[in-house]
Scaffold this active site. Structure first.
Site, PDB file in Angstrom:
ATOM      1  N   ASP A   1       9.006 -12.133   2.481  1.00  0.00           N
ATOM      2  CA  ASP A   1      10.029 -11.600   1.748  1.00  0.00           C
ATOM      3  C   ASP A   1      11.373 -10.390   0.979  1.00  0.00           C
ATOM      4  OD1 ASP A   1       9.824 -14.562   3.019  1.00  0.00           O
ATOM      5  OD2 ASP A   1      10.481 -14.951   0.983  1.00  0.00           O
TER       6      ASP A   1
ATOM      7  N   LEU B   1      14.320 -14.628   7.070  1.00  0.00           N
ATOM      8  CA  LEU B   1      13.814 -15.021   6.207  1.00  0.00           C
ATOM      9  C   LEU B   1      13.432 -15.625   5.897  1.00  0.00           C
ATOM     10  CD1 LEU B   1      11.816 -17.306   9.754  1.00  0.00           C
ATOM     11  CD2 LEU B   1      14.490 -17.956   9.123  1.00  0.00           C
TER      12      LEU B   1
ATOM     13  N   HIS C   1       0.863  -0.988  -0.038  1.00  0.00           N
ATOM     14  CA  HIS C   1      -0.241  -0.090  -0.037  1.00  0.00           C
ATOM     15  C   HIS C   1       0.875   1.786   0.050  1.00  0.00           C
ATOM     16  CE1 HIS C   1      -3.670   2.308   2.145  1.00  0.00           C
ATOM     17  NE2 HIS C   1      -3.871   1.778   0.509  1.00  0.00           N
TER      18      HIS C   1
ATOM     19  N   ASP D   1       9.119 -20.163   8.197  1.00  0.00           N
ATOM     20  CA  ASP D   1       9.106 -17.946   8.573  1.00  0.00           C
ATOM     21  C   ASP D   1       6.810 -18.352   8.522  1.00  0.00           C
ATOM     22  OD1 ASP D   1       8.619 -15.777   7.856  1.00  0.00           O
ATOM     23  OD2 ASP D   1       9.698 -15.889   6.625  1.00  0.00           O
TER      24      ASP D   1
ATOM     25  N   GLN E   1      11.570 -10.068   5.862  1.00  0.00           N
ATOM     26  CA  GLN E   1      10.213  -9.908   6.962  1.00  0.00           C
ATOM     27  C   GLN E   1      10.796 -11.399   6.985  1.00  0.00           C
ATOM     28  OE1 GLN E   1      10.181  -8.626   9.835  1.00  0.00           O
ATOM     29  NE2 GLN E   1      11.181  -6.729   9.282  1.00  0.00           N
TER      30      GLN E   1
ATOM     31  N   ASP F   1      18.811 -12.201  -1.926  1.00  0.00           N
ATOM     32  CA  ASP F   1      18.278 -11.105  -0.916  1.00  0.00           C
ATOM     33  C   ASP F   1      18.014  -9.888  -1.008  1.00  0.00           C
ATOM     34  OD1 ASP F   1      19.222 -10.136   1.879  1.00  0.00           O
ATOM     35  OD2 ASP F   1      21.270  -9.468   1.509  1.00  0.00           O
TER      36      ASP F   1
END
Length: 319
Positions: free
Chosen positions: A287, A295, A121, A244, A291, A302
């Site tokens: 991810d 994980l 958002h 996760d 977050q 990355d």
């Protein structure tokens, strides 16, 4: 659209120290500089999504929404901030809150513009600033932005118990918890938040703020419009790491999106804005901002490195 607060609150509140919670914009802590790789001409301001925050808790014991991103960019000499706006509100209300913080960053740094990077958002929220104050914006980058909405929002809006009872609970409980955790007092409007990501609300917003938006479905938009650069990227995975906890929000993506590539909450096509950096990262919706607690899939890129590379991209564009 971002529901990770349910998981992250459980993790972070165990170590929460409200007396040291960060209010307002968050700046990267002082750190040893490695190089000038991410040193953009204009400061970077990150814009969180629905149910978002800048930091829950304090600098020692707390959880950043943009996990490890700010300190990493600071080590590479970026001037980097994270915004703090309503977790649940319309794009326009969040946008006006963000405008105040854009002006604050400009006042602090003495630079005339900012580079805005919004997640979920936060993508349309950043676009709002580009529409109402283009003179203050050097670039807008949308990460899994709800630029063409989310069927999850349409589902919530169409089910009375979700849009009604759930909305009351979210406004009365969830936002106050986030406000307490980050020492803020931001307004909450769950229904307005959902409407702004549902089909009708998105159409109304895009008609007012079309900069950077594709003119044909699932294509790139203009990379340069009204003097502003536009970029986007997204993930297209649902279950990326069984350890996760954010997987509980994204595992049903294949059903919710009827087979469209998606990150569990936003489709690949909806995320498009300006120049697509990449639209097939093996990440889910959480991810993308590293977050929960970094994980991700074993062989996935990355996310922190992707942010760093993008800062360098902006630098090379003179932004």
């Amino acid at each position: 659209m971002n529901g990770k607060i349910v998981c992250t609150l459980l993790l972070s509140c165990l170590s929460l120290n409200a007396a040291h919670a960060t209010a307002g914009i968050q700046q990267a802590p002082p750190t040893t500089k490695i190089d000038h790789y991410a040193e953009t001409k204009y400061p970077i301001l990150l814009v969180h999504g629905m149910f978002g925050f800048n930091r829950l808790g304090g600098a020692t014991f707390g959880l950043d929404y943009w996990y490890q991103v700010l300190p990493d960019l600071a080590r590479h000499n970026a001037t980097i901030y994270a915004s703090q706006i309503s977790p649940l509100e319309s794009i326009e209300v969040r946008g006006e809150q963000l405008l105040d913080q854009v002006e604050e960053v400009i006042a602090i740094t003495g630079k005339p513009k900012v580079n805005l990077i919004g997640h979920s958002h936060g993508g349309p929220t950043a676009r709002y600033i580009a529409g109402v104050r283009p003179d203050l914006v050097a670039s807008v980058t949308s990460i899994a932005g709800t630029n063409n909405g989310s069927p999850v929002a349409d589902l919530v809006q169409s089910v009375p118990i979700l849009n009604g009872t759930l909305g009351i609970v979210m406004d009365a409980l969830m936002t106050p918890v986030i406000n307490w955790a980050q020492q803020s007092n931001l307004p909450s409007n769950f229904k307005a938040s959902i409407y702004s990501m549902a089909k009708q609300g998105v159409a109304e917003f895009n008609a007012k703020f079309p900069l950077g938006m594709p003119t044909t479905a699932c294509s790139d938009g203009a990379s340069l419009a009204n003097g502003i650069r536009f970029y986007s990227w997204t993930g297209v995975s649902n279950t990326t790491n069984l350890l996760d906890p954010d997987t509980i929000f994204t595992a049903l993506g294949p059903i919710a999106f009827s087979g469209q590539p998606n990150d569990g909450l936003v489709s690949r096509c909806s995320s498009k804005l300006g120049l697509t950096v990449r639209d097939d990262y093996k990440w889910n919706h959480f991810d993308e901002v590293n977050q929960v607690l970094g994980l991700k899939g074993l062989f996935a890129p990355d996310p922190v490195a992707v942010f760093r590379q993008h800062a360098n991209r902006l630098k090379l564009q003179g932004l």
